[in-house]
Scaffold this motif. Structure first.
Motif, PDB file in Angstrom:
ATOM      1  N   THR A 303     -48.650  27.230 -17.727  1.00  0.00           N
ATOM      2  CA  THR A 303     -48.654  27.378 -16.276  1.00  0.00           C
ATOM      3  C   THR A 303     -49.245  28.748 -15.949  1.00  0.00           C
ATOM      4  OG1 THR A 303     -46.558  28.537 -16.040  1.00  0.00           O
ATOM      5  CG2 THR A 303     -46.454  26.131 -16.172  1.00  0.00           C
ATOM      6  N   ASP A 304     -49.429  28.999 -14.637  1.00  0.00           N
ATOM      7  CA  ASP A 304     -50.040  30.270 -14.251  1.00  0.00           C
ATOM      8  C   ASP A 304     -49.136  31.465 -14.521  1.00  0.00           C
ATOM      9  OD1 ASP A 304     -52.284  28.961 -13.690  1.00  0.00           O
ATOM     10  OD2 ASP A 304     -52.118  29.039 -11.501  1.00  0.00           O
TER      11      ASP A 304
ATOM     12  N   ASP B  52     -47.766  13.816 -21.136  1.00  0.00           N
ATOM     13  CA  ASP B  52     -47.009  15.065 -20.959  1.00  0.00           C
ATOM     14  C   ASP B  52     -47.798  16.292 -21.372  1.00  0.00           C
ATOM     15  OD1 ASP B  52     -46.787  14.774 -23.742  1.00  0.00           O
ATOM     16  OD2 ASP B  52     -44.861  13.753 -23.533  1.00  0.00           O
ATOM     17  N   ARG B  80     -52.370  10.002 -10.821  1.00  0.00           N
ATOM     18  CA  ARG B  80     -51.026  10.493 -11.116  1.00  0.00           C
ATOM     19  C   ARG B  80     -50.937  11.514 -12.253  1.00  0.00           C
ATOM     20  NH1 ARG B  80     -46.523   6.146 -11.390  1.00  0.00           N
ATOM     21  NH2 ARG B  80     -47.703   5.215 -13.088  1.00  0.00           N
ATOM     22  N   ALA B  82     -49.684  14.659 -14.202  1.00  0.00           N
ATOM     23  CA  ALA B  82     -48.527  15.548 -14.108  1.00  0.00           C
ATOM     24  C   ALA B  82     -49.036  16.979 -13.935  1.00  0.00           C
ATOM     25  CB  ALA B  82     -47.668  15.421 -15.360  1.00  0.00           C
ATOM     26  N   GLN B  83     -48.104  17.903 -13.680  1.00  0.00           N
ATOM     27  CA  GLN B  83     -48.460  19.281 -13.386  1.00  0.00           C
ATOM     28  C   GLN B  83     -49.376  19.899 -14.451  1.00  0.00           C
ATOM     29  OE1 GLN B  83     -47.936  20.648 -10.530  1.00  0.00           O
ATOM     30  NE2 GLN B  83     -48.994  22.509 -11.169  1.00  0.00           N
ATOM     31  N   GLN B  84     -49.014  19.663 -15.705  1.00  0.00           N
ATOM     32  CA  GLN B  84     -49.795  20.298 -16.782  1.00  0.00           C
ATOM     33  C   GLN B  84     -51.245  19.829 -16.764  1.00  0.00           C
ATOM     34  OE1 GLN B  84     -51.101  18.923 -19.843  1.00  0.00           O
ATOM     35  NE2 GLN B  84     -51.733  20.935 -20.608  1.00  0.00           N
ATOM     36  N   LEU B  86     -52.841  18.623 -14.203  1.00  0.00           N
ATOM     37  CA  LEU B  86     -53.454  19.148 -12.976  1.00  0.00           C
ATOM     38  C   LEU B  86     -53.961  20.570 -13.178  1.00  0.00           C
ATOM     39  CD1 LEU B  86     -51.275  18.112  -9.892  1.00  0.00           C
ATOM     40  CD2 LEU B  86     -53.709  17.649 -10.280  1.00  0.00           C
ATOM     41  N   VAL B  87     -53.154  21.361 -13.899  1.00  0.00           N
ATOM     42  CA  VAL B  87     -53.530  22.748 -14.175  1.00  0.00           C
ATOM     43  C   VAL B  87     -54.809  22.795 -15.013  1.00  0.00           C
ATOM     44  CG1 VAL B  87     -52.826  24.735 -15.569  1.00  0.00           C
ATOM     45  CG2 VAL B  87     -51.253  23.797 -13.891  1.00  0.00           C
ATOM     46  N   ASP B  90     -57.665  22.012 -12.897  1.00  0.00           N
ATOM     47  CA  ASP B  90     -57.946  23.110 -11.990  1.00  0.00           C
ATOM     48  C   ASP B  90     -58.652  24.266 -12.702  1.00  0.00           C
ATOM     49  OD1 ASP B  90     -57.705  24.753  -9.578  1.00  0.00           O
ATOM     50  OD2 ASP B  90     -56.284  25.896 -10.788  1.00  0.00           O
TER      51      ASP B  90
END
Lengths: 351, 111
Positions: A303-304, B52, B80, B82-84, B86-87, B90
């Motif tokens: 994460t950031d 995951d 869909r 997950a956060q990881q 998406l990061v 990005d």
């Protein structure tokens, strides 16, 4: 006492590897060693009953400990040299069937492949290391450091720097998708292209040119490359940079806060029509430009928060070497599955 | 071990990887998409809900699939993440070309 072992020949005496624990032969003269005899010839070396053969019956390994009678071995070769042998021995005379001989041969070949692969890996690791900058350049008013630790013997990450004519310093960190030998081969290609093309032109143009040159190689190998490339004007601290899909560069201020470098674009190898834009910033006194690979990002939780964790290691006014060392030690304690690469440039102002 | 469930909805193949999408499992995803394209199903949605962890190799397999489907006149979309994941999209700026849809249905219906 049947025994199987692999002997590798040192300068003087056979060195036994993978023995079941007992010493297969009494240490003595090299010419009395059966594993050494096996290595002196090619193919199967077989003695079914040493006491019945005048050439071996008075050998100290036959007349004394280990009282060898049966001996069978296949030499192990690497790079055209016989370096050892897979040996079977017994204190009783016995016959080696064709099937057993062929099994022994297969096992020896398997060991040979492992040894060869090891040698290839060692060589590749040395080359990968040699492609990274060897010595830290002395740059008046700046401190610079880079580290790259591949997960496997070699990897797709690298960092680079060079002092261009006059007042400029160029630093690069790049990550070729994937790991291991394949990624490393492309990494070497990318490094060469960037070095050749980046000189002299505007950074965004240079990246465009590099992308054009690399487009076919990257398309054919289904690979993309993330790159951070910056050109620093030493006297002013002005930084011109391009970020192709890396996204992991920031400037650490002297008060411990940091700013990520915001101008970013796609990696190389995605879309041949990608246009990159250069970003501009300035490295002020006591500020540090830090760029790291996604291997570090992922090891720090993905994460950031990773930016803050990396930054914290650099807040102490120790040498950059010390900062990088503590960071890498903290990462090495956790699970890492990717190459670990970091590059840092601090403007010290003093010499 | 990462597993892959597949389902054909209308003319779209929906692939659902479960587990890690990395160096080890990425070739499987690439093969699934390649054989789908070879069979004439050129619309692909990768449902990342069960992923995951995704690394650059996983991303590479999807970029690869995007190119393969587009060359065949189709498209690849993702849903869909997950956060990881998406990061990762990005950081690499890949959300420019792999827009993450909020649901499989949206991804299928997207123009």
């Amino acid at each position: 006492m049947p025994l199987a072992y692999v002997a590798f020949i040192d300068r003087d005496l056979p060195r036994v590897k993978s023995s079941s624990g007992e010493l297969p032969e009494t240490p003595g003269r090299r010419e009395d060693s059966f594993s050494n005899m096996a290595i002196q010839q090619s193919g199967l070396f077989l003695i079914e009953d040493a006491t019945a053969d005048a050439r071996y019956s008075s050998n100290p390994n036959v007349t004394g400990v280990p009282y060898l009678r049966f001996f069978a071995a296949y030499p192990i070769e690497t790079q055209g040299q016989r370096v050892g042998a897979l040996c079977l021995m017994h204190t009783e005379a016995r016959h080696l069937s064709e099937l057993e001989a062929s099994l022994l041969h297969d096992l020896a070949l398997w060991i040979q492949n492992e040894v060869q692969r090891d040698a290839d890996h060692d060589r590749a690791t040395a080359v990968h290391r040699a492609l990274l900058p060897q010595a830290l350049p002395f740059i008046e008013g700046y401190e610079l450091i880079g580290r790259c630790i591949p997960t496997l013997a070699v990897g797709g990450d690298y960092y680079d720097w060079y002092l261009s004519d006059g007042d400029e310093l160029v630093v690069t960190l790049a990550d070729v998708m994937g790991k291991g030998m394949g990624a490393a081969m492309l990494m070497a290609t990318v490094r060469t292209v960037l070095r050749l093309i980046a000189r002299g032109t505007d950074l965004a143009d240079a990246l465009q040119n590099a992308a054009r040159v690399l487009a076919n190689d990257l398309a054919r190998t289904n690979t993309f490359v993330t790159i951070f490339d910056a050109r620093i004007t030493k006297s002013t601290g002005d930084v011109e940079y391009v970020d192709a899909g890396l996204g992991l560069a920031f400037i650490l201020h002297d008060n411990g806060s940091y700013d990520r470098l915001p101008v970013r674009g796609l990696p190389l190898g995605i879309d041949p029509d990608t246009k990159w834009v250069a970003g501009h910033t300035q490295l002020k006194l006591d500020e540090t430009l830090i760029v790291f690979s996604d291997g570090i990002y992922d090891s720090l939780g993905g994460t950031d928060d990773a930016f803050g964790i990396v930054a914290a290691h650099f807040v102490a006014r120790d040498s950059l070497d010390e900062c990088v060392r503590t960071l890498i030690t903290s990462i090495a304690d956790g699970p890492t599955s990717d190459d670990i690469t970091i590059l840092a440039l601090r403007r010290t102002g003093t010499t | 071990m990462t597993s892959f469930a597949t389902e054909t909805i209308g003319t779209t193949l929906v692939v659902r990887p479960l587990g890690r999408l990395d160096l080890v499992s990425a070739p499987q995803l690439r093969d699934i998409i390649a054989s789908s394209v070879a069979n004439g199903i050129v619309g692909v949605v990768v449902d990342l809900h069960g992923v995951d962890f995704m690394d650059s190799s996983g991303l590479g397999a999807m970029i690869n699939g995007l190119k393969a489907t587009r060359q065949a006149g189709g498209n690849l979309r993702i849903a869909r993440p997950a956060q990881q994941a998406l990061v990762v999209l990005d950081l690499t700026m890949m959300q420019q070309i792999l827009h993450p849809y909020a649901s499989v249905e949206e991804a299928i219906a997207a123009p």
